[in-house]
Design an enzyme around this catalytic site. Sequence first.
Site, PDB file in Angstrom:
ATOM      1  N   GLY A  36     -11.539 -14.228   0.451  1.00 32.31           N
ATOM      2  CA  GLY A  36     -11.278 -14.006   2.021  1.00 32.31           C
ATOM      3  C   GLY A  36     -12.197 -13.648   2.756  1.00 32.31           C
ATOM      4  O   GLY A  36     -12.453 -14.073   3.974  1.00 32.31           O
ATOM      5  N   HIS A  37     -13.087 -12.816   2.278  1.00 33.68           N
ATOM      6  CA  HIS A  37     -14.537 -12.510   2.844  1.00 33.68           C
ATOM      7  C   HIS A  37     -15.352 -13.633   3.292  1.00 33.68           C
ATOM      8  O   HIS A  37     -15.851 -13.915   4.392  1.00 33.68           O
ATOM      9  CB  HIS A  37     -15.264 -11.341   2.157  1.00 33.68           C
ATOM     10  CG  HIS A  37     -14.503 -10.010   1.755  1.00 33.68           C
ATOM     11  ND1 HIS A  37     -14.083  -9.868   0.594  1.00 33.68           N
ATOM     12  CD2 HIS A  37     -14.283  -8.994   2.949  1.00 33.68           C
ATOM     13  CE1 HIS A  37     -13.586  -8.503   0.842  1.00 33.68           C
ATOM     14  NE2 HIS A  37     -13.484  -8.160   2.096  1.00 33.68           N
ATOM     15  N   GLN A  61     -11.898   6.260   5.345  1.00 36.60           N
ATOM     16  CA  GLN A  61     -10.647   5.624   5.616  1.00 36.60           C
ATOM     17  C   GLN A  61      -9.588   5.457   4.385  1.00 36.60           C
ATOM     18  O   GLN A  61      -8.810   4.647   4.501  1.00 36.60           O
ATOM     19  CB  GLN A  61     -10.753   4.041   6.284  1.00 36.60           C
ATOM     20  CG  GLN A  61     -11.256   3.270   5.467  1.00 36.60           C
ATOM     21  CD  GLN A  61     -11.722   1.935   6.029  1.00 36.60           C
ATOM     22  OE1 GLN A  61     -12.757   1.635   6.871  1.00 36.60           O
ATOM     23  NE2 GLN A  61     -11.067   0.727   5.800  1.00 36.60           N
ATOM     24  N   GLY A 146      -9.968 -10.767   9.136  1.00 30.46           N
ATOM     25  CA  GLY A 146      -8.767 -11.433   8.530  1.00 30.46           C
ATOM     26  C   GLY A 146      -7.307 -11.248   8.980  1.00 30.46           C
ATOM     27  O   GLY A 146      -6.971  -9.877   9.314  1.00 30.46           O
ATOM     28  N   GLN A 147      -6.546 -12.076   9.172  1.00 27.89           N
ATOM     29  CA  GLN A 147      -5.079 -11.984   9.577  1.00 27.89           C
ATOM     30  C   GLN A 147      -4.307 -11.189   8.484  1.00 27.89           C
ATOM     31  O   GLN A 147      -3.439 -10.583   9.257  1.00 27.89           O
ATOM     32  CB  GLN A 147      -4.304 -13.301   9.564  1.00 27.89           C
ATOM     33  CG  GLN A 147      -3.048 -13.411   9.453  1.00 27.89           C
ATOM     34  CD  GLN A 147      -2.446 -13.397  10.933  1.00 27.89           C
ATOM     35  OE1 GLN A 147      -2.892 -13.714  11.986  1.00 27.89           O
ATOM     36  NE2 GLN A 147      -1.217 -12.799  10.887  1.00 27.89           N
ATOM     37  N   ARG A 186      -7.944  -5.444  -4.406  1.00 28.46           N
ATOM     38  CA  ARG A 186      -7.203  -4.921  -5.593  1.00 28.46           C
ATOM     39  C   ARG A 186      -6.426  -5.945  -6.332  1.00 28.46           C
ATOM     40  O   ARG A 186      -5.645  -5.370  -7.353  1.00 28.46           O
ATOM     41  CB  ARG A 186      -5.906  -3.798  -4.775  1.00 28.46           C
ATOM     42  CG  ARG A 186      -6.595  -3.132  -3.930  1.00 28.46           C
ATOM     43  CD  ARG A 186      -5.811  -1.539  -3.883  1.00 28.46           C
ATOM     44  NE  ARG A 186      -5.777  -0.906  -5.243  1.00 28.46           N
ATOM     45  CZ  ARG A 186      -5.046  -0.155  -5.315  1.00 28.46           C
ATOM     46  NH1 ARG A 186      -4.364   0.666  -4.587  1.00 28.46           N
ATOM     47  NH2 ARG A 186      -5.267   0.428  -6.680  1.00 28.46           N
TER      48      ARG A 186
HETATM   49  O1  PAF Z   1     -11.069  -4.283   6.392  1.00 29.76           O
HETATM   50  C1  PAF Z   1     -12.010  -3.583   5.936  1.00 29.76           C
HETATM   51  O2  PAF Z   1     -12.602  -4.100   4.737  1.00 29.76           O
HETATM   52  C2  PAF Z   1     -12.412  -2.253   6.554  1.00 29.76           C
HETATM   53  O3  PAF Z   1     -11.438  -1.754   7.041  1.00 29.76           O
HETATM   54  C3  PAF Z   1     -13.590  -2.520   7.522  1.00 29.76           C
HETATM   55  C4  PAF Z   1     -13.178  -3.455   8.772  1.00 29.76           C
HETATM   56  C5  PAF Z   1     -14.679  -3.023   6.872  1.00 29.76           C
HETATM   57  C6  PAF Z   1     -13.921  -1.044   8.307  1.00 29.76           C
HETATM   58  O4  PAF Z   1     -14.389  -0.002   7.153  1.00 29.76           O
END
Ligand code: PAF
Length: 279
Positions: A36-37, A61, A146-147, A186
Amino acid sequence: MQKIATVSEMRQVSRELRAKGGRIALVPTMGALHAGHRALIEAAKKSGDTVVVSIFVNALQLPSAEAVAYPRTPEADLALCTEANADVVFMPAVEEIYPRGYSTYVMEEAYSKPLCGVSRPTQFRGVTTIIVKLINIVSPGRLFIGQKDVQQAALLRKMMADLHLDVAVDMVPTAREADGLAFGVRNRELTTSQRTEAVVVQQALAKAKEMVGSGVRSTDRVVAEVTHIIGQRRRLRVIYISIVDGTTMEAEREIIPGKSLLMIAVWVDEVRLIDNLPL
Ligand code: PAF
């Protein structure tokens, strides 16, 4: 590919690039990179900009246990970035980003409230804070998201507009494994039997799309059907199933094809998965 660990060096490299008329596309990540990345990096490359991939596990987060357990695979991440032709990898240490005594946060207070904002109330404050910091460090003209993380993309767009940040947010279609499961950090935690049930999420999304294709516009009908499909699986527990406006994330009563999104979050035993589909 250049590897940068400090804020000052990243700033310097960005300044030099922009002085030569270059533009920067940022792919923000928390590492443990997967296909995905890779799709995000490839999309960013296509823009023709210099591609910076940031790799930083943003504890702000995540619930603290998750931040500690978050997979860290720097070697494999660097290999994937090299293969995908990223130009720069920015991999700062925690103290570079949140030095002792750090106390400033950025919050978006509308699009971040429903869906994932309900069960994870501090997640998006962490996302907006780190993204503003990354924008100030890297100075990109665009950001690739990503969507699959469409709520994140929506509230980041809102933040850019509200704060007059001149950064576009490009959304890249969800990359899926052969069985339809959206790529995610995950996924690797799923056992074979959990995985068999997890793919039902994608099947439920496809069923919803089919219903809308055949003329159904009632969100209740679609949500009920999707809930029924997922409810038949022993290991799946629904966190939310909701049909929302794709821009504002507000719940909708009636489906507007091309505008509405079906959003799903489930537990597969202890593993939390999200997915969505434009209807
Ligand atoms: O989508 C993510 O992996 C994270 O929320 C991001 C955008 C890298 C911010 O830490």
